[in-house]
Design an enzyme around this catalytic site. Sequence first.
Site, short mmCIF file in Angstrom:
data_model
loop_
_atom_site.label_atom_id
_atom_site.label_comp_id
_atom_site.label_asym_id
_atom_site.label_seq_id
_atom_site.Cartn_x
_atom_site.Cartn_y
_atom_site.Cartn_z
N ASP A 125 29.80 38.15 62.23
CA ASP A 125 29.67 39.46 61.43
C ASP A 125 28.50 39.98 61.65
O ASP A 125 27.56 39.53 61.69
CB ASP A 125 30.13 39.41 60.10
CG ASP A 125 31.70 39.27 59.98
OD1 ASP A 125 32.53 39.67 60.91
OD2 ASP A 125 32.04 38.66 58.75
N ARG A 181 34.39 43.04 67.93
CA ARG A 181 35.08 43.93 66.56
C ARG A 181 34.07 45.39 66.60
O ARG A 181 32.98 45.38 66.30
CB ARG A 181 34.99 43.26 65.36
CG ARG A 181 35.61 44.23 64.31
CD ARG A 181 35.60 43.58 62.84
NE ARG A 181 36.13 42.32 62.75
CZ ARG A 181 35.60 41.23 62.08
NH1 ARG A 181 34.60 41.38 61.24
NH2 ARG A 181 36.34 40.05 62.04
#
Length: 305
Positions: A125, A181
């Site tokens: 992330d 992502r």
Amino acid sequence: MMWFNKMIASILPHMPKRLVWIFSKRYIAGQTIDDAVRVSKQLNAEGYMVTIDLLGEFITELHEAEKNRDQYLNIIDTIQKNQIDGNYSLKPSMFGLLLDEEACYRNIREIVAKAVSYNNFVRIDMEDSSCVDREIKLFRRLKEEFPKNVGLVLQAYMRRTLDDLKNLSELNSKDNPLNFRLCKGIYVEPEEIAYKDYDEINRHYLEDLEFILKNGMYPGIATHDIPLIEGAYRLLEKYKVPKDRYEFQMLYGVTPGLRKSIIEKGHRLRVYVPFGEDWFPYSTRRLKENPKVASDIMKALFIRG
């Protein structure tokens, strides 16, 4: 009404946790791995893939990183044992990124190696601007050793993101495409490094996505914004992208109707499933992003039925 919702959203994070949980349970699978398994099985049954995330970030003591690492190793074993169709997401600050970069790398490398033993995948992330360079460096290092099993998050509201994509493209290959992502971004950043205007952020999101698709990279198209989803549909058609070379991604508890419409159109979709005891900071951030939920919380507090 919006001013009221914003006012309530600013107050609720300072209220007792048991009250904030009324909001939080919409967005969090629960506090235990059993909760994550239960929710993930249900989502799989409905046709969605998942990514599992243990909540937590920005630790202050390095021994916390080892505890978090061990929890992730157990999570991977448990998720695989339950035959969940899913992979894993983690925040490097939870493993000491801002305390000791080498210790952070060792902790996360062990997690990725565990996932690789099951032929699975770990997503790094992206966090606030203090972490970006460190996390890209970490990703490069892990990508070199585990070319098929590690991905990264990029945030379209950051002014640097297209340049980051161009710089990382040297790692891309047909057999082992870069896996990103792409989200809008959630951290509060100064205007000199982050776009602020809604239309400007959306324009750069689609510009970044087009670069990813045009260069044969694999995107996780992470958005609940209908104009971005429609823009993604157009780009996928423009570049004739096979359905196994991209996926949409959404947060657990957000826009379930929109989520369903995407898979009904034949696209794959992965749901981000967060869980853990450290749910409070995540919940209050979701609330600040979506103040209109505040009125729903007040109704739940005072209205039966």
